[in-house]
Motif scaffolding. Structure first.
Motif, PDB file in Angstrom:
ATOM      1  N   PRO A  92       0.807  -1.225   0.000  1.00  0.00           N
ATOM      2  CA  PRO A  92       0.000   0.000   0.000  1.00  0.00           C
ATOM      3  C   PRO A  92       0.838   1.273   0.000  1.00  0.00           C
ATOM      4  O   PRO A  92       0.454   2.260  -0.632  1.00  0.00           O
ATOM      5  N   HIS A  93       1.962   1.257   0.708  1.00  0.00           N
ATOM      6  CA  HIS A  93       2.813   2.445   0.754  1.00  0.00           C
ATOM      7  C   HIS A  93       3.410   2.737  -0.621  1.00  0.00           C
ATOM      8  O   HIS A  93       3.396   3.884  -1.094  1.00  0.00           O
ATOM      9  N   CYS A  94       3.915   1.704  -1.278  1.00  0.00           N
ATOM     10  CA  CYS A  94       4.432   1.881  -2.638  1.00  0.00           C
ATOM     11  C   CYS A  94       3.338   2.399  -3.567  1.00  0.00           C
ATOM     12  O   CYS A  94       3.567   3.296  -4.377  1.00  0.00           O
ATOM     13  N   ALA A  95       2.146   1.834  -3.442  1.00  0.00           N
ATOM     14  CA  ALA A  95       1.036   2.242  -4.306  1.00  0.00           C
ATOM     15  C   ALA A  95       0.678   3.713  -4.090  1.00  0.00           C
ATOM     16  O   ALA A  95       0.384   4.438  -5.052  1.00  0.00           O
ATOM     17  N   ASP A  96       0.716   4.174  -2.838  1.00  0.00           N
ATOM     18  CA  ASP A  96       0.427   5.582  -2.556  1.00  0.00           C
ATOM     19  C   ASP A  96       1.452   6.498  -3.223  1.00  0.00           C
ATOM     20  O   ASP A  96       1.097   7.511  -3.831  1.00  0.00           O
ATOM     21  N   VAL A  97       2.727   6.135  -3.086  1.00  0.00           N
ATOM     22  CA  VAL A  97       3.791   6.944  -3.703  1.00  0.00           C
ATOM     23  C   VAL A  97       3.643   6.929  -5.218  1.00  0.00           C
ATOM     24  O   VAL A  97       3.751   7.964  -5.880  1.00  0.00           O
ATOM     25  N   ALA A  98       3.405   5.745  -5.785  1.00  0.00           N
ATOM     26  CA  ALA A  98       3.263   5.629  -7.241  1.00  0.00           C
ATOM     27  C   ALA A  98       2.077   6.433  -7.746  1.00  0.00           C
ATOM     28  O   ALA A  98       2.162   7.110  -8.781  1.00  0.00           O
ATOM     29  N   GLU A  99       0.969   6.368  -7.047  1.00  0.00           N
ATOM     30  CA  GLU A  99      -0.228   7.089  -7.476  1.00  0.00           C
ATOM     31  C   GLU A  99       0.036   8.585  -7.574  1.00  0.00           C
ATOM     32  O   GLU A  99      -0.365   9.243  -8.547  1.00  0.00           O
ATOM     33  N   ALA A 100       0.739   9.127  -6.581  1.00  0.00           N
ATOM     34  CA  ALA A 100       1.073  10.553  -6.603  1.00  0.00           C
ATOM     35  C   ALA A 100       2.035  10.877  -7.744  1.00  0.00           C
ATOM     36  O   ALA A 100       1.885  11.894  -8.435  1.00  0.00           O
ATOM     37  N   ASN A 101       3.024  10.005  -7.954  1.00  0.00           N
ATOM     38  CA  ASN A 101       3.993  10.241  -9.033  1.00  0.00           C
ATOM     39  C   ASN A 101       3.327  10.170 -10.409  1.00  0.00           C
ATOM     40  O   ASN A 101       3.641  10.965 -11.306  1.00  0.00           O
ATOM     41  N   VAL A 111      -3.188   5.442 -16.652  1.00  0.00           N
ATOM     42  CA  VAL A 111      -2.728   4.341 -15.803  1.00  0.00           C
ATOM     43  C   VAL A 111      -3.831   3.899 -14.853  1.00  0.00           C
ATOM     44  O   VAL A 111      -4.430   4.712 -14.142  1.00  0.00           O
ATOM     45  N   ASP A 112      -4.081   2.607 -14.846  1.00  0.00           N
ATOM     46  CA  ASP A 112      -5.025   1.972 -13.933  1.00  0.00           C
ATOM     47  C   ASP A 112      -4.203   1.213 -12.893  1.00  0.00           C
ATOM     48  O   ASP A 112      -3.721   0.114 -13.159  1.00  0.00           O
ATOM     49  N   LEU A 113      -4.009   1.829 -11.709  1.00  0.00           N
ATOM     50  CA  LEU A 113      -3.199   1.222 -10.657  1.00  0.00           C
ATOM     51  C   LEU A 113      -4.108   0.393  -9.760  1.00  0.00           C
ATOM     52  O   LEU A 113      -5.045   0.922  -9.162  1.00  0.00           O
ATOM     53  N   ARG A 114      -3.814  -0.893  -9.671  1.00  0.00           N
ATOM     54  CA  ARG A 114      -4.636  -1.798  -8.866  1.00  0.00           C
ATOM     55  C   ARG A 114      -3.807  -2.328  -7.705  1.00  0.00           C
ATOM     56  O   ARG A 114      -2.660  -2.734  -7.878  1.00  0.00           O
ATOM     57  N   ARG A 115      -4.405  -2.331  -6.531  1.00  0.00           N
ATOM     58  CA  ARG A 115      -3.710  -2.662  -5.296  1.00  0.00           C
ATOM     59  C   ARG A 115      -4.074  -4.078  -4.836  1.00  0.00           C
ATOM     60  O   ARG A 115      -5.251  -4.436  -4.813  1.00  0.00           O
TER      61      ARG A 115
END
Length: 220
Positions: A92-101, A111-115
């Motif tokens: 989840p932490h990586c996903a949060d950083v990636a989503e912001a980037n 981009v469709d980011l799925r967790r």
């Protein structure tokens, strides 16, 4: 040759050939500031992924392992108007950083980011298949399973890329007790055995050390 030389050579070619803009630089900086492991691809490797997607003419990309979104940005920027990239991230932490980037790079609509665990998410992607390019850069023990799903979600002409397959040369040791090495070995063996794949592997040295990737073309 030393690590210092490898990094200097990377810096030389990156300075001439790799266009890292503010969004890419910030993506790496924010990932580091957030304490993410430094497992993202190097700039020249990101550009290679970008070029491979463009050469393939990819409109749909699947990325297994997002980390901070650095490779995601490179791949998403290779897509034409209307293209789509699905990226899967368990942390989840990586996903949060990636989503912001990804949002800062202006790619939130691409981009469709799925967790969640990739092996739980992949069965839900069949309605989005086929994917023109699949980039596998996640937990190596699961690489054989990721390959199974990559084949399920692609068609002839699709490209499958597996990163970090050399493991500082440990890949040649059949008796390794490292599950990451064994995952990469089985992944590569399955590719070699598959009648509808043709592939090669490239060793790499540079700022990320000694490693490499496997590239496979789906032929049937």
């Amino acid at each position: 040759m030393t690590q210092r030389t490898w990094t200097a050579v990377d810096d030389y070619f990156d300075g001439l050939l790799v266009e890292e803009d503010e969004a890419l630089v910030a993506a790496n900086a924010d990932a580091e500031a957030a304490g993410l492991p430094a497992h993202q691809v190097a700039p020249n490797q990101g550009k290679l992924l970008h070029l491979l997607a463009r050469i393939r003419g990819a409109r749909t990309v699947l990325e297994i392992g997002t980390l901070g979104g650095y490779s995601t940005i490179w791949l998403a920027r290779a897509l034409p108007a209307g293209g789509r990239l699905v990226t899967l991230e368990v942390d989840p932490h990586c996903a949060d950083v990636a989503e912001a980037n990804i949002a800062r790079a202006g790619l939130a609509d691409v981009v469709d980011l799925r967790r969640g665990p990739a092996l739980e998410l992949l069965p839900h992607l069949t309605d989005l298949a086929p994917f023109d390019l699949v980039f596998i850069d996640a937990d190596k023990p699961s690489n054989p399973d990721y390959l199974t799903w990559a084949l399920e979600l692609t068609v002839p002409g699709s490209v499958i890329i597996g990163d970090n397959v050399v493991r500082d040369g440990a890949v040649v040791d059949p008796d390794s007790t490292d599950p990451r090495v064994q995952g990469v070995r089985r992944f590569t063996e399955l590719i070699a055995e598959h009648p509808n794949l043709t592939a090669t592997a490239l060793q790499t040295v540079g700022s990320k050390g000694y490693d490499g990737l496997v590239m496979a073309l789906v032929t049937g």
